[in-house]
Design a protein around this motif. Structure first.
Motif, PDB file in Angstrom:
ATOM      1  N   ILE A 114      11.306   0.279   8.306  1.00  0.00           N
ATOM      2  CA  ILE A 114      12.318   0.218   7.238  1.00  0.00           C
ATOM      3  C   ILE A 114      13.482   1.117   7.619  1.00  0.00           C
ATOM      4  O   ILE A 114      13.274   2.303   7.914  1.00  0.00           O
ATOM      5  CB  ILE A 114      11.720   0.702   5.896  1.00  0.00           C
ATOM      6  N   ASP A 164       0.324  -2.524   4.578  1.00  0.00           N
ATOM      7  CA  ASP A 164      -0.199  -2.579   3.214  1.00  0.00           C
ATOM      8  C   ASP A 164       0.422  -1.537   2.287  1.00  0.00           C
ATOM      9  O   ASP A 164       0.134  -1.524   1.091  1.00  0.00           O
ATOM     10  CB  ASP A 164      -1.734  -2.436   3.229  1.00  0.00           C
ATOM     11  N   ARG A 165       1.244  -0.642   2.842  1.00  0.00           N
ATOM     12  CA  ARG A 165       1.870   0.379   2.006  1.00  0.00           C
ATOM     13  C   ARG A 165       3.388   0.236   1.957  1.00  0.00           C
ATOM     14  O   ARG A 165       4.077   1.061   1.350  1.00  0.00           O
ATOM     15  CB  ARG A 165       1.550   1.791   2.540  1.00  0.00           C
ATOM     16  N   SER A 166       3.915  -0.804   2.622  1.00  0.00           N
ATOM     17  CA  SER A 166       5.381  -0.901   2.737  1.00  0.00           C
ATOM     18  C   SER A 166       6.050  -1.098   1.374  1.00  0.00           C
ATOM     19  O   SER A 166       7.138  -0.559   1.132  1.00  0.00           O
ATOM     20  CB  SER A 166       5.761  -2.040   3.691  1.00  0.00           C
ATOM     21  N   ASP A 167       5.411  -1.863   0.461  1.00  0.00           N
ATOM     22  CA  ASP A 167       6.017  -2.094  -0.858  1.00  0.00           C
ATOM     23  C   ASP A 167       6.167  -0.777  -1.626  1.00  0.00           C
ATOM     24  O   ASP A 167       7.206  -0.510  -2.220  1.00  0.00           O
ATOM     25  CB  ASP A 167       5.155  -3.072  -1.673  1.00  0.00           C
ATOM     26  N   GLN A 168       5.109   0.027  -1.589  1.00  0.00           N
ATOM     27  CA  GLN A 168       5.157   1.305  -2.313  1.00  0.00           C
ATOM     28  C   GLN A 168       6.217   2.227  -1.717  1.00  0.00           C
ATOM     29  O   GLN A 168       6.922   2.922  -2.450  1.00  0.00           O
ATOM     30  CB  GLN A 168       3.788   2.011  -2.261  1.00  0.00           C
ATOM     31  N   LEU A 179       8.933   1.295  -0.064  1.00  0.00           N
ATOM     32  CA  LEU A 179      10.246   0.755  -0.431  1.00  0.00           C
ATOM     33  C   LEU A 179      10.607   1.129  -1.875  1.00  0.00           C
ATOM     34  O   LEU A 179      11.738   1.555  -2.149  1.00  0.00           O
ATOM     35  CB  LEU A 179      10.239  -0.768  -0.291  1.00  0.00           C
ATOM     36  N   ALA A 180       9.631   1.010  -2.744  1.00  0.00           N
ATOM     37  CA  ALA A 180       9.882   1.346  -4.150  1.00  0.00           C
ATOM     38  C   ALA A 180      10.241   2.812  -4.302  1.00  0.00           C
ATOM     39  O   ALA A 180      11.164   3.182  -5.044  1.00  0.00           O
ATOM     40  CB  ALA A 180       8.638   1.011  -4.986  1.00  0.00           C
ATOM     41  N   GLU A 181       9.537   3.665  -3.577  1.00  0.00           N
ATOM     42  CA  GLU A 181       9.807   5.099  -3.658  1.00  0.00           C
ATOM     43  C   GLU A 181      11.189   5.423  -3.070  1.00  0.00           C
ATOM     44  O   GLU A 181      11.916   6.272  -3.600  1.00  0.00           O
ATOM     45  CB  GLU A 181       8.716   5.869  -2.904  1.00  0.00           C
ATOM     46  N   VAL A 183      14.435  -4.381   6.755  1.00  0.00           N
ATOM     47  CA  VAL A 183      12.971  -4.282   6.761  1.00  0.00           C
ATOM     48  C   VAL A 183      12.472  -5.301   7.765  1.00  0.00           C
ATOM     49  O   VAL A 183      12.813  -6.477   7.681  1.00  0.00           O
ATOM     50  CB  VAL A 183      12.374  -4.585   5.362  1.00  0.00           C
TER      51      VAL A 183
END
Lengths: 274, 210
Positions: free
Chosen positions: A220, A254-258, A260-262, A273
């Motif tokens: 990212i 498996d943690r990329s969404d979290q 990105l949100a942070e 991305v």
């Protein structure tokens, strides 16, 4: 543990170079509690100071010829330093045999000592006889001149020769740097049958067990990062690197969404991305 | 350990960075004892005060003789940071003891006042204590405790300069006070003990920081 990475190297091979004091150990354990010719890293994590995590929960057993691959910034050199005993992990356990040979990514070019004196000193420190590694690698410089006068390739051959004084395990960071084609091929031959952990971008060791440190990751690119430490502390983040005005974050898929949100919550703007 | 000490000592000699503190030491010693330096023990106070910063400087030279990458190779070859840092401390102490011995002998040869054996050994103990304090301070702020040579120089310089005005509050002050009053004191042995403790603490700090 979520996000933990487990790798196992090639099957256990103990070559006939184990010193007699070690062969006498029937249990297979050496004096420091490590297994003969085997490096074990158990749930190893590393960060420098309060910076981002370079390695997170990595478990690895090196018992044959093992190659480390991965993009820049995924922690290959850090892992090799931890395996060799240069760095302590922030958490986790490392077990290694007594005699480890190490070649860093870049051998220093300003050494005033001659190659012969340096190798003699290293041999005395290890109580080992220097072998024919230099000759096999095709060293052509002066053994008595200061090493600062050697070419990059010949200095690298000296670095390799001191590492091969080790009887148990080799830890080599980009060992082909500066070597010509014939020396590179000879190094591959020297590594056959040895227990070694090697970083290799160029695919010299096709038959070795491969461990990809970035194996399955999302990169990212962010800008306006006010708190890169906050991103580095997030679960699944493998590295955070500043690149000019942007920051590159390597994260487990498996943690990329979290992450990105942070990042968005922290006011960062997302450039890409992939 | 002997092989490691020998390797590090040879590396320091080859690097030649030891020449700067050694030449400053010899030059100032020459000036101090160019004429009548006073009563035997009093004459030792100047050279003892000199040896403290010189030993600190020499310890920094020894600790940083190998660059970071070569030090990593040595650590792996020797089997750990504790062995390498202990060996570096031993080399620093050997250099410091050699200078302490020279500083104790110098006025015996050049000073017009006669020296008894007792005065010589008091002088040797005073110089040894000051030299060990210097080594401890030098190692405490050198690599791997401080990675940057700039920060090392600033920290060592600050501590050394601040030590003098503190007078008898520091072990250095005990020595200078005793010698300045031309008397032997048990505090000289206390200074040696503090010096040994400081060098040991610097090694432990380095191993923890590495």
């Amino acid at each position: 543990m979520p996000g933990a990475r487990n790798f196992t190297g090639a099957s256990i091979e103990i070559a006939g170079t184990v010193p007699s004091r070690m062969r006498a150990k029937a249990s297979g354990r050496d004096v420091r509690g490590g297994y003969l010719g085997v490096v074990l890293l158990d749930q190893v994590s590393k960060r420098y100071g309060r910076g981002p995590w370079v390695l997170r929960d990595l478990t690895l057993e090196v018992s044959g010829l093992t190659v480390l691959t991965g993009a820049n910034g995924t922690g290959k050199s850090t892992l090799l330093k931890i395996a060799a005993g240069v760095l302590k992990p922030t958490s986790g356990r490392v077990s290694r045999p007594a005699s480890v040979g190490y070649v860093p990514e870049r051998f220093p070019s300003d050494v005033k000592m001659s190659a012969s004196a340096y190798l003699a000193h290293m041999g005395r420190i290890r109580r080992a006889e220097s072998g024919d590694v230099l000759e096999r690698l095709g060293f052509v410089g002066s053994m008595t001149a200061p090493m600062s006068e050697l070419s990059k390739g010949n200095a690298q051959k000296v670095a390799l020769a001191q590492a091969f004084l080790a009887s148990d395990v080799l830890v080599l960071d980009e060992p082909w740097t500066g070597l010509d084609a014939s020396a590179a091929a000879e190094l591959v031959s020297l590594l056959e049958g040895r227990t070694a952990l090697v970083s290799d971008h160029e695919g010299h060791l096709a038959s070795a067990t491969r461990v990809d440190l970035s194996g399955g990751h999302v990169t990212i690119e962010l800008s306006r990062v006010a708190e890169p430490d906050a991103l580095g502390a997030l679960e699944g983040v493998r590295s955070v690197q500043a690149r000019g005005s942007s920051v590159r974050v390597v994260v487990a898929p498996d943690r990329s969404d979290q992450v990105l949100a942070e990042a968005l919550r922290l006011g960062c703007s997302v450039r890409s991305v992939r | 350990m002997i092989s490691l000490v020998r390797y590090l000592a040879v590396d320091v000699f080859r690097g030649q960075r030891y020449l700067a503190p050694l030449l400053v030491f010899l030059g100032v010693m020459g000036m101090l004892f160019s004429s009548d330096a006073g009563q035997p023990l009093e004459a030792y106070s100047g050279s003892s005060a000199l040896l403290y910063p010189i030993a600190a400087w020499m310890a920094v030279v020894v600790a940083t003789s190998e660059d970071v990458v070569r030090r990593e190779i040595t650590v792996v070859s020797a089997g750990g940071w504790s062995r390498v840092l202990t060996a570096a401390a031993l080399v620093s102490v050997l250099f410091a003891l050699a200078m302490a011995l020279l500083a104790a002998v110098w006025p015996v040869v050049t000073n017009p006042h006669p020296y008894t054996a007792g005065e010589f050994f008091v002088g040797l103990a005073a110089h040894t204590g000051c030299a060990l304090l210097g080594v401890g301070v030098g190692l405490m702020f050198a690599r791997p405790v401080f990675d940057s040579i700039g920060r090392t120089v600033l920290a060592v310089f600050s501590v050394v300069v601040l030590t003098y005005p503190l007078g008898r509050a520091t072990p250095l002050g005990w020595v200078l006070d005793a010698l300045g009053h031309n008397r032997a004191s048990l505090s000289l042995l206390g200074t040696v003990a503090v010096g040994v403790a400081l060098v040991s603490a610097a090694v432990v700090a380095g191993v923890r920081r590495a």
